[in-house]
Scaffold this active site. Structure first.
Site, PDB file in Angstrom:
ATOM      1  N   GLU A 110      -2.751  -5.696   0.561  1.00 54.00           N
ATOM      2  CA  GLU A 110      -3.089  -4.655   1.428  1.00 54.00           C
ATOM      3  C   GLU A 110      -3.406  -4.777   2.874  1.00 54.00           C
ATOM      4  O   GLU A 110      -3.213  -4.657   4.053  1.00 54.00           O
ATOM      5  CB  GLU A 110      -4.000  -3.381   1.055  1.00 54.00           C
ATOM      6  N   HIS A 144      -9.366   5.592  -7.840  1.00 51.56           N
ATOM      7  CA  HIS A 144      -8.185   5.881  -7.411  1.00 51.56           C
ATOM      8  C   HIS A 144      -8.204   7.376  -6.789  1.00 51.56           C
ATOM      9  O   HIS A 144      -7.003   7.997  -6.551  1.00 51.56           O
ATOM     10  CB  HIS A 144      -7.206   5.839  -8.416  1.00 51.56           C
TER      11      HIS A 144
END
Lengths: 371, 325
Positions: B60, B129
């Site tokens: 990322e 998450h």
């Protein structure tokens, strides 16, 4: 040159066929084509960076410059040499030790000094400071404060060239400390995987802040890390601007021609601390080590000797250039001193492009939340 | 008007903008060959190819930073975070570089990127998450953030975000991906900074964003039917820029405000809105401003408990009754 063992898959760049291990790079093709004017220009750039930074140190010690001041003194031939090879579609980005690169691309001493003084006439209007010089009109994209934070940005600039079908490369400078950041290793993988024309130049000055290479990197030959990502690499010394140009030219040419990344480690040395605040730099290295480099490998002395020898510079001319760049640095300090600080209203400009470019006040909603 | 899913609306927005501007490209994990972890980009790689729809490694920081660098030279990358939670791996790139490059360059640069992906809990996947970082994004001047609650909004806001010359985060919601709304076939854009009054009323203003706006809509119907309370529901759509006027006008009309969000309460978006209301509508208030946020703990895994942790209709109704007590 690294003498450590290499795997058979190592992608060290090949030297030109039949080449002797070179120590004199003044006659290689990329350097042989330099005119005496070009050479004096390199001398002026390198000397200009030195005098500018000496003047900025003085201003820092007088309390005129705040924050951090990361001096490039000792490393000047690296930025000057690499930048001298830039073509129209080449771009450059670096970390926080950014004054040398900024001056090398042609930013003025005035705007750079004024930025460090926090003045409105600074290159970033006093909003960025010493670590954040930018000149997009000169393909110079900063000046970034977080170690290795600029490495994916450099990949992105090169990605854009490829996307647009432009032949060029991005030179992304980083220090030897930055090689241990995850973002850099992620980026090496990405640029190799995608075939992105970026040249990473590790300016290895031997110390990540106050920690020596031996105490921070398991593999001291930093360029070898490229092998893990199937990237071609090379290593050279940074005190001789002609050597820098020779190796950087190979790397940049390959990036442009083959759309591939390259990792070039340039071994250099900084005379001052990590930043000026680093007053203890003699704790992690000896006075003798610093003096040894200054005596034998100072990039200004080395270049001057080369130019005197080949007749492209005389002592008189060298003295004249020195006085000129010194006067320019002094004038920059005066300019910075006399420039105004930006008005308070400037605190909230240059935050959003859309707000800055909305003269008709047509934007909806609140962008800034002051009581 | 066709009824399409939130997922399909995003895909239409992406496809239209790829067609609209040759510099728009999509990058992220699994967005191309795999068709998207949540199938948002399904079919786009087949149609537009490797140049426009790009699979990335699980890196990322690298691909966010690459997108920022590319945007300096005029590319308009739309970066998918498989979960917005994963943007935490790229904090330096997004919260230092995307947000501050313009400022630190004195306005010489701008970063026209979009960062999009689901930012929600309620899916039984645990704390790592389930982040809802719109408050963190909004806390960084230079960044913009929108939280569309329905398919119509997500399409119009996504297209605007892609054309915007600043970095914009689009916070989606996996629980909305399969839900359907009416979306016109003709092209439209929705401006940033314009809230939407989902329901008009007189007794209480509920301010919500993202999926909470949909939960609040259902709660409002129940409040009307069972308690005779007329709720006005303001769906923020855009967090930064924020439509302060619509919030204030509604609160001035009803005299009461309930703020609903999936953020954790401390320094959540609604903390700012609560401050705004007390500052600019103090004299109109007939009751303290109340909030219903995620219950203040890391997101719990157990489904039955998580369904209670994030605002649901029952908790919203209870909050509304407090405002009217």
């Amino acid at each position: 040159m690294p003498s450590a063992k290499k795997k058979s898959t190592a992608k060290k760049a090949q030297a030109p066929a039949n080449a002797e291990p070179a120590t004199d790079f003044t006659g290689t093709p990329v350097n042989a084509k330099l005119t005496p004017d070009d050479k004096r220009g390199l001398y002026r750039t390198i000397l200009g960076i030195r005098r500018f930074e000496e003047r900025s140190l003085q201003a820092y010690n007088q309390g005129k410059i705040g924050g951090f001041l990361h001096l490039y003194i000792g490393q000047e031939a690296v930025a000057a040499g690499v930048v001298s090879l830039m073509e129209e579609n080449d771009h450059i980005i670096t970390a926080y030790r950014d004054h040398g690169h900024a001056l090398a691309v042609g930013m003025s001493m005035n705007e750079c000094m004024a930025e460090m003084f926090g003045k409105h006439t600074g290159c970033s209007k006093g909003k960025g400071g010493s670590m954040h010089f930018f000149a997009p009109d000169k393909n110079y994209w900063g000046g970034h404060g977080i170690v290795a934070g600029q490495t994916p940005l450099g990949a992105g600039l090169a990605f854009a060239l490829k996307y647009k079908g432009l032949k060029g490369c991005c030179i992304c400078f980083l220090g030897d400390g930055a090689v241990n950041q995850g973002s850099f290793m992620e980026t090496l993988n990405l640029v190799s995987l995608w075939g992105i024309p970026v040249v990473f130049v590790i300016e290895n000055n031997g110390y990540s802040m106050g920690t020596s290479l031996a105490r921070s990197s398991a593999e001291a030959n930093l360029a070898h890390r490229a092998d893990g990502f199937d990237i071609e690499w090379d290593v050279c010394e940074g005190h001789d601007v002609f050597e820098v140009r020779e190796y950087a030219n190979r790397a940049m040419t390959r990036a442009r021609e083959e759309m591939k990344p390259f990792l070039l480690e340039i071994r250099t040395y900084r005379y001052r601390g990590h930043s000026v605040a680093d007053a203890n730099h003699e704790k992690y290295r000896t006075k003798e080590e610093i003096e040894e480099y200054k005596k034998n490998k100072d990039p200004i002395n080395v270049l001057k000797a080369q130019l005197l020898a080949d007749g492209s510079l005389s002592e008189d001319e060298a003295g004249k250039i020195n006085l000129e760049v010194k006067a320019e640095a002094d004038a920059a300090a005066k300019f910075a001193e006399q420039s105004p600080v930006a008005p308070r209203s400037e605190i909230q400009t240059d935050v959003y492009w859309e707000v800055d470019n909305d003269p008709s006040n047509s934007l909806k909603g609140t962008y800034f939340f002051n009581d | 008007m066709p009824l399409i899913t939130y997922r399909e609306a995003i895909k239409q927005a992406l496809a239209e903008e790829i067609e609209h501007d040759e510099n728009v490209c999509i990058m992220g994990e699994e967005v191309a060959q795999y068709n998207g972890a949540y199938k948002v980009t399904e079919g786009l790689w087949d149609k537009y190819g490797d140049k426009r729809v790009i699979d990335t490694p699980i890196s990322e920081a690298a691909f966010s930073g690459l997108a920022i660098g590319a945007s300096c030279l005029g590319i308009r990358p739309v970066v998918e975070m498989m979960f917005m939670s994963f943007s935490y791996v790229a904090i330096d790139q997004l919260f230092n570089n995307a947000s501050f490059c313009r400022y630190m360059s004195g306005g010489l640069m701008n970063v026209p990127i979009v960062v999009r992906g689901p930012a929600n809990g309620g899916t039984n996947v645990g704390a790592t998450h389930s982040h809802t970082p719109e408050n963190m994004v909004a806390n960084h001047p230079g960044l913009k953030v929108v939280c569309p609650s329905n398919a119509y909004d997500v399409k119009g806001l996504m297209k605007t975000a892609i054309r915007d010359n600043d970095p914009v985060f689009v916070m989606e919601n996996t629980l909305l991906y399969g839900e359907k709304w009416e979306v016109p076939e003709e092209e439209y854009l929705i401006e940033l900074g314009v809230a939407n009054i989902l329901r008009e009323g007189n007794d209480l203003t509920i301010v919500a964003h993202g999926r909470c706006a949909m939960s609040a809509l259902k709660a409002a119907d129940i409040l009307e039917a069972q308690h005779g309370i007329s709720v006005e529901l303001v769906d923020l759509r855009s967090i930064r820029p924020l439509d302060e006027n619509t919030i204030l006008e509604s609160v001035k009309k009803t005299g009461r405000a309930l703020l609903v969000e999936e953020n954790k309460p401390f320094c959540g978006v609604d903390a700012q809105i609560s401050h705004l209301i007390q500052l600019k509508a103090f004299d109109y208030l007939d009751a303290p401003v109340h909030r219903v946020s995620a219950i203040d703990a890391p997101q719990i895994y157990a489904k039955a408990l998580e369904d209670w942790q994030i605002p649901n209709e029952e908790r919203i109704i209870a909050g509304a009754l407090k405002c009217l007590a």
